[in-house]
Write an enzyme that holds these catalytic residues in place. Structure first.
Site, short mmCIF file in Angstrom:
data_model
loop_
_atom_site.label_atom_id
_atom_site.label_comp_id
_atom_site.label_asym_id
_atom_site.label_seq_id
_atom_site.Cartn_x
_atom_site.Cartn_y
_atom_site.Cartn_z
N GLN A 25 0.86 -1.19 0.00
CA GLN A 25 0.00 0.00 0.00
C GLN A 25 0.89 1.24 0.00
OE1 GLN A 25 -3.21 -0.07 -0.34
NE2 GLN A 25 -3.78 -2.14 0.24
N TYR A 76 -6.69 -12.68 -3.01
CA TYR A 76 -5.73 -11.60 -3.37
C TYR A 76 -5.10 -11.01 -2.09
CZ TYR A 76 -9.35 -11.55 -7.09
OH TYR A 76 -10.30 -11.89 -8.03
N ASN A 114 -1.42 -8.29 4.33
CA ASN A 114 -1.71 -6.97 4.91
C ASN A 114 -3.00 -6.97 5.74
OD1 ASN A 114 -1.31 -4.03 5.09
ND2 ASN A 114 -3.05 -3.87 3.71
N GLU A 143 -3.14 -16.16 -2.57
CA GLU A 143 -2.35 -15.17 -3.31
C GLU A 143 -1.55 -15.94 -4.35
OE1 GLU A 143 -0.52 -12.36 -5.11
OE2 GLU A 143 -1.92 -11.76 -3.54
N ASP A 178 -9.71 -8.06 -2.37
CA ASP A 178 -9.00 -6.82 -2.71
C ASP A 178 -8.35 -7.05 -4.07
OD1 ASP A 178 -7.58 -4.48 -2.78
OD2 ASP A 178 -6.24 -4.95 -1.11
N CYS A 223 -9.41 -0.64 -5.83
CA CYS A 223 -8.58 0.49 -6.27
C CYS A 223 -9.10 1.05 -7.59
CB CYS A 223 -7.12 0.06 -6.41
SG CYS A 223 -6.85 -1.30 -7.56
N GLU A 264 -9.77 5.00 -3.88
CA GLU A 264 -9.81 3.67 -3.27
C GLU A 264 -11.12 3.59 -2.49
OE1 GLU A 264 -7.06 0.18 -2.23
OE2 GLU A 264 -6.60 1.95 -3.42
#
Length: 369
Positions: free
Chosen positions: A190, A218, A223, A239, A301, A326, A360
């Site tokens: 980020q 994802y 995070n 991921e 995400d 995003c 975002e």
């Protein structure tokens, strides 16, 4: 936007424009009141990249006007963290008179942190030799003697020299609790550290009353997974990018969290696995029995392209969907499907990218009664 105009006097005005735009875009989805999370007005970006210009004996950073493609000199960059701005002049000054360090140098990348660590990547149009290594070591020592906590990477074609680490350790504060994150050069993190903390706090708040397990697609370097683990019995996160999976495993261990499992699968592959259409050796090797999970909540995400139709259909099978986006345009497309079965119950704007058009957004969806 031709050049990034970081003007604190304009911050609230540009934020109000985004609020209006996002509310207009999502009005058809019967969204609740928008929760707005502001950015610091300057020094918010944790990373920055600059080309390097050689002019006689001088050496300086440049950027390009996106409309005219004309270059312009950059000595300070108010969007970037104070740490990057403090280092920029000292770094270029130290390399200016050093033939080995400056020869065919064409780009400098900075990756900084709120924790005080910084990583500098020097990119060259030539192969790097022992002389470069000795000079780069001396440069690193000199800058660390001046109070920086810095590592250096030298890059050339098919070449990467690391002095002494190719990552930084970030610490993000989430409701008074500190989380440790390994952030590796050239992998996604980020960009806005302070807003990243607010996103984590929002996600934790949204899932406060959760039961059962969490599925996350994802997940990057873990995070969100790490901060959300407190609200669930177990977290199963997927991921595809191998470096991110390695970082996620590091972060799980560093934070001493024992209820998060990371799988290296794409969202599409996970959809095939959960629907029993395909078996994956990776699941067997990791000792993961998907049937043993009781996931009522899914967290996504996705990249700018959003989720494909099959993934959207799979996601609809969960009681609660938390979606960080995003790219509001692809979020809208996905909501056309998701809102057939779910209502939007939380709606947020995170100003990750002040003074740009980028927005975002976050939504929490809950299954219709």
């Amino acid at each position: 936007m031709a050049t990034l105009d970081v003007n604190p006097q304009r911050y609230q005005e540009q934020l109000a424009e985004k609020v209006e735009r996002l509310n207009d875009m999502f009005a058809p989805y019967n969204v609740p009141e928008l929760e707005v999370f502001e950015s610091p007005e300057q020094h918010y970006r944790m990373r920055a990249e600059f080309r390097v210009w050689h002019e006689g004996e001088d050496l300086y950073y440049i950027m390009f006007n996106q409309e005219t493609r004309e270059k312009y000199r950059v000595d300070q960059f108010p969007a970037a963290s104070r740490l990057i701005n403090d280092l920029m002049p000292l770094l270029v000054e130290a390399m200016k008179d050093n033939e080995s360090l400056r020869r065919k140098l064409f780009q400098v990348d900075f990756l900084s942190t709120l924790s005080g660590e910084i990583l500098v990547s020097l990119l060259y149009h030539r192969q790097l030799d022992e002389e470069w290594i000795e000079n780069a070591k001396a440069l690193k020592q000199r800058l660390n003697d001046e109070g920086f906590n810095l590592n250096i990477i030298g890059r050339a074609r098919k070449m990467k020299i690391v002095l002494d680490r190719d990552y930084v350790i970030e610490k993000l504060d989430v409701n008074g609790q500190s989380y440790i994150y390994q952030q590796v050069e050239n992998s996604f993190t980020q960009p806005n550290g302070k807003v990243a903390e607010k996103m984590l706090e929002w996600a934790v708040d949204c899932t406060q009353e959760s039961t059962g397990d969490l599925l996350e697609l994802y997940c990057g370097n873990g995070n969100f997974s790490l901060a959300l683990a407190q609200n669930f019995d177990r977290v199963l996160a997927t991921e595809l990018a191998k470096p991110s999976v390695v970082s996620a495993q590091y972060n799980i261990a560093a934070n001493e969290i024992d209820n998060v499992q990371i799988l290296r699968l794409s969202a599409e592959e996970f959809t095939q696995a959960i629907e029993g259409k395909r078996e994956f050796r990776r699941l067997q090797d990791a000792g993961v029995d998907l049937k043993s999970y009781n996931c009522n909540t899914i967290f996504v995400d996705p990249p700018r392209s959003g989720m494909d139709v099959d993934t959207c259909k799979m996601v609809q099978g969960y009681e609660r969907i938390m979606y960080i986006s995003c790219n509001p345009e692809t979020l809208k497309e996905n909501l056309d499907i998701l809102c057939e079965t779910h209502n939007v119950t939380r709606f947020a704007l995170f100003d990750q990218f002040p003074y740009t058009h980028h927005m975002e957004a976050g939504v929490l969806l809950e299954r219709k009664a």
